[in-house]
Design a protein around this motif. Structure first.
Motif, PDB file in Angstrom:
ATOM      1  N   GLU A  65       1.893   7.399  15.849  1.00  0.00           N
ATOM      2  CA  GLU A  65       1.166   7.209  14.583  1.00  0.00           C
ATOM      3  C   GLU A  65       1.914   6.332  13.577  1.00  0.00           C
ATOM      4  O   GLU A  65       1.329   5.477  12.926  1.00  0.00           O
ATOM      5  N   VAL A  66       3.219   6.589  13.424  1.00  0.00           N
ATOM      6  CA  VAL A  66       3.958   5.911  12.352  1.00  0.00           C
ATOM      7  C   VAL A  66       5.438   5.832  12.706  1.00  0.00           C
ATOM      8  O   VAL A  66       5.968   6.713  13.386  1.00  0.00           O
ATOM      9  N   THR A  67       6.076   4.771  12.232  1.00  0.00           N
ATOM     10  CA  THR A  67       7.514   4.638  12.470  1.00  0.00           C
ATOM     11  C   THR A  67       8.274   5.349  11.339  1.00  0.00           C
ATOM     12  O   THR A  67       7.771   5.478  10.223  1.00  0.00           O
ATOM     13  N   PRO A  68       9.539   5.754  11.617  1.00  0.00           N
ATOM     14  CA  PRO A  68      10.321   6.430  10.566  1.00  0.00           C
ATOM     15  C   PRO A  68      10.472   5.565   9.321  1.00  0.00           C
ATOM     16  O   PRO A  68      10.416   6.088   8.197  1.00  0.00           O
ATOM     17  N   GLU A  69      10.631   4.246   9.484  1.00  0.00           N
ATOM     18  CA  GLU A  69      10.859   3.427   8.282  1.00  0.00           C
ATOM     19  C   GLU A  69       9.654   3.394   7.351  1.00  0.00           C
ATOM     20  O   GLU A  69       9.818   3.224   6.141  1.00  0.00           O
ATOM     21  N   VAL A  70       8.439   3.585   7.883  1.00  0.00           N
ATOM     22  CA  VAL A  70       7.255   3.620   7.008  1.00  0.00           C
ATOM     23  C   VAL A  70       7.095   4.999   6.368  1.00  0.00           C
ATOM     24  O   VAL A  70       6.947   5.112   5.143  1.00  0.00           O
ATOM     25  N   ILE A  71       7.168   6.054   7.170  1.00  0.00           N
ATOM     26  CA  ILE A  71       6.918   7.388   6.589  1.00  0.00           C
ATOM     27  C   ILE A  71       8.046   7.804   5.639  1.00  0.00           C
ATOM     28  O   ILE A  71       7.820   8.590   4.709  1.00  0.00           O
ATOM     29  N   ASP A  72       9.242   7.230   5.826  1.00  0.00           N
ATOM     30  CA  ASP A  72      10.359   7.561   4.923  1.00  0.00           C
ATOM     31  C   ASP A  72      10.552   6.509   3.826  1.00  0.00           C
ATOM     32  O   ASP A  72      11.551   6.538   3.110  1.00  0.00           O
ATOM     33  N   SER A  73       9.609   5.589   3.689  1.00  0.00           N
ATOM     34  CA  SER A  73       9.758   4.508   2.705  1.00  0.00           C
ATOM     35  C   SER A  73       9.354   4.987   1.312  1.00  0.00           C
ATOM     36  O   SER A  73       8.665   6.012   1.172  1.00  0.00           O
ATOM     37  N   PRO A  74       9.731   4.234   0.260  1.00  0.00           N
ATOM     38  CA  PRO A  74       9.335   4.636  -1.104  1.00  0.00           C
ATOM     39  C   PRO A  74       7.813   4.638  -1.319  1.00  0.00           C
ATOM     40  O   PRO A  74       7.326   5.290  -2.236  1.00  0.00           O
ATOM     41  N   ARG A  75       7.053   3.933  -0.489  1.00  0.00           N
ATOM     42  CA  ARG A  75       5.594   3.908  -0.676  1.00  0.00           C
ATOM     43  C   ARG A  75       4.892   5.075   0.047  1.00  0.00           C
ATOM     44  O   ARG A  75       3.678   5.221  -0.024  1.00  0.00           O
ATOM     45  N   ALA A 107       0.809  -1.227   0.000  1.00  0.00           N
ATOM     46  CA  ALA A 107       0.000   0.000   0.000  1.00  0.00           C
ATOM     47  C   ALA A 107       0.836   1.269   0.000  1.00  0.00           C
ATOM     48  O   ALA A 107       1.959   1.301   0.509  1.00  0.00           O
ATOM     49  N   TYR A 108       0.219   2.308  -0.575  1.00  0.00           N
ATOM     50  CA  TYR A 108       0.757   3.653  -0.389  1.00  0.00           C
ATOM     51  C   TYR A 108       0.442   4.078   1.040  1.00  0.00           C
ATOM     52  O   TYR A 108      -0.642   3.792   1.556  1.00  0.00           O
ATOM     53  N   TYR A 109       1.383   4.786   1.662  1.00  0.00           N
ATOM     54  CA  TYR A 109       1.169   5.339   3.003  1.00  0.00           C
ATOM     55  C   TYR A 109       0.858   6.829   2.872  1.00  0.00           C
ATOM     56  O   TYR A 109       1.598   7.571   2.219  1.00  0.00           O
ATOM     57  N   MET A 110      -0.253   7.267   3.497  1.00  0.00           N
ATOM     58  CA  MET A 110      -0.637   8.682   3.443  1.00  0.00           C
ATOM     59  C   MET A 110      -0.766   9.266   4.844  1.00  0.00           C
ATOM     60  O   MET A 110      -1.115   8.564   5.806  1.00  0.00           O
ATOM     61  N   HIS A 111      -0.502  10.547   4.956  1.00  0.00           N
ATOM     62  CA  HIS A 111      -0.733  11.303   6.196  1.00  0.00           C
ATOM     63  C   HIS A 111      -0.790  12.782   5.827  1.00  0.00           C
ATOM     64  O   HIS A 111      -0.011  13.248   4.993  1.00  0.00           O
ATOM     65  N   CYS A 112      -1.688  13.522   6.480  1.00  0.00           N
ATOM     66  CA  CYS A 112      -1.840  14.956   6.168  1.00  0.00           C
ATOM     67  C   CYS A 112      -0.663  15.781   6.660  1.00  0.00           C
ATOM     68  O   CYS A 112      -0.436  16.879   6.168  1.00  0.00           O
ATOM     69  N   LEU A 113       0.081  15.266   7.633  1.00  0.00           N
ATOM     70  CA  LEU A 113       1.178  15.958   8.314  1.00  0.00           C
ATOM     71  C   LEU A 113       0.638  17.166   9.111  1.00  0.00           C
ATOM     72  O   LEU A 113      -0.325  17.780   8.674  1.00  0.00           O
ATOM     73  N   PRO A 114       1.235  17.520  10.240  1.00  0.00           N
ATOM     74  CA  PRO A 114       2.406  16.865  10.825  1.00  0.00           C
ATOM     75  C   PRO A 114       2.034  15.517  11.456  1.00  0.00           C
ATOM     76  O   PRO A 114       0.963  15.397  12.049  1.00  0.00           O
TER      77      PRO A 114
END
Ligand code: CP
Length: 360
Positions: free
Chosen positions: A324-334, A309-316
């Motif tokens: 909410e999310v680990t660095p490896e997911v939010i910084d991943s290619p997806r 899946a694509y990972y989405m978040h409005c930020l921050p």
């Protein structure tokens, strides 16, 4: 794409539910066209000498800067108004001085004055400035809408964040293809966050919009963090009308199973805020957050359950294991969070052009 002929000039943008699908398509079409021009370094001055007032009761990075940049590029100007420089408008018949000595102004007076001076008014208000009363922030925005002839744009309240949802839809269409959305599994999920005050606005607006655009939407949350039942009902009706699926689950792992897009984000519990309670019960909400700490986190294990899946978040985002999310997911290619943020610029350009400048 040929945009259907509609009348959008002067129309308030508070909830996408109040816009016909063809009207939203028109905004997306304008946004796409202007984004293409922007990518070649060209931007027509379609809001030449026009003024957008931006009334911020809360902080912002993306929303403020995307609206300001848009107004500059389109030939107009965005005025930034906040509590440190303005008398912030309050509902009711009397102006008040806060216990901290800050002057306030009646919404009625502020609305009628700004209405005479500018061409649109955008407002952000949620949480403490609205007394943490669920619905009060949206009520203030609607009062401005009742009093003003210029369009009112909701920049994030306690119920809706329609500009974010439009940018998110634009981003999904770009990554998956505008004609490939049917049958794709989109998950809007609650996630653990340190703050007990995050509004439900993104979850509401994203759920309402994606159920109108063919995606099969799964809404996931622990029972104590349910969304507004009215929004769930509207999402159900949207899905029925548009031939898509809408389901609610109470387990993040189950929600992520086979997902094409996931959007995990924290929000507060409206069961422990007025009008359900007499006072905001921060201790109870914090207790609930601790109860779920670490179990509703978007990490690599959860992402393995998805259909890449694509990972989405409005930020921050709250980027930390257990939140909410680990660095490896939010910084991943997806992860497509920066595309979403950039599309705030483009989607809102479509909204501004249609409501302030166009003949649509
Ligand atoms: N997503 C969003 O609204 O960001 P800001 O709070 O930075 O405006």
């Amino acid at each position: 794409m040929v945009a259907p002929k509609t009348k959008l000039f002067g129309k308030d943008f508070i909830s996408t539910q109040e816009w016909e699908k063809g009207e939203l398509d028109t905004i997306l079409a304008i946004a796409d066209q202007l984004k293409t021009m922007w990518s070649y370094g060209y931007m027509p001055r379609i809001l030449d000498r026009k003024t957008l007032f931006m009334l911020f009761y809360n902080a912002s990075l993306r929303t403020r800067n995307s609206f300001e940049a848009n107004m500059t590029e389109l030939g107009g100007h965005a005025h930034f108004l906040d509590a440190s420089t303005s008398y912030m408008p309050v509902l009711g018949n009397e102006s008040v001085i806060t216990p901290e000595g800050k002057s306030r102004e009646r919404v009625k007076d502020a609305a009628e004055v700004l209405d005479r001076m500018g061409h649109a008014l955008a407002i952000r208000i949620f949480g403490a400035p609205a007394g943490h009363v669920y619905g009060a922030a949206n009520g203030l925005i609607r009062e401005f809408a009742n009093l003003c002839t210029i369009p009112i744009i909701d920049m994030d309240c306690d119920m809706y964040h329609p500009c974010q949802a439009m940018a998110d839809l634009m981003t999904i269409r770009e990554h998956i293809g505008p004609y490939n959305l049917k049958g794709k599994k989109f998950v809007m999920s609650w996630a653990d966050a340190p703050s007990p005050w995050k509004p439900l606005a993104v979850a509401h607006s994203v759920t309402l919009l994606m159920t109108r655009y063919g995606l099969d939407v799964t809404l996931a949350y622990p029972k104590e963090f349910h969304v507004d039942p009215k929004i769930e009902q509207q999402a159900k009706e949207n899905a029925e009308k548009n031939g898509s699926e809408f389901e609610i689950v109470h387990d993040m792992d189950e929600a992520f199973e086979g997902a094409d897009i996931v959007y995990p984000k924290g929000w507060t519990s409206i069961d422990y805020l007025p009008p359900k309670t007499k006072e905001p019960n921060i201790n109870k909400i914090k207790e609930l957050l601790e109860k779920y700490r670490g179990t509703w986190t978007c990490d690599a294990e959860k992402m393995k359950k998805t259909n890449n899946a694509y990972y989405m978040h409005c930020l921050p985002a709250d980027v930390k294991p257990g939140y909410e999310v680990t660095p490896e997911v939010i910084d991943s290619p997806r992860s497509i969070v920066i595309d979403e943020a950039e599309n705030r610029l483009h989607a809102q350009r479509g909204i501004l052009a249609a409501t302030m400048g166009g003949r649509y």
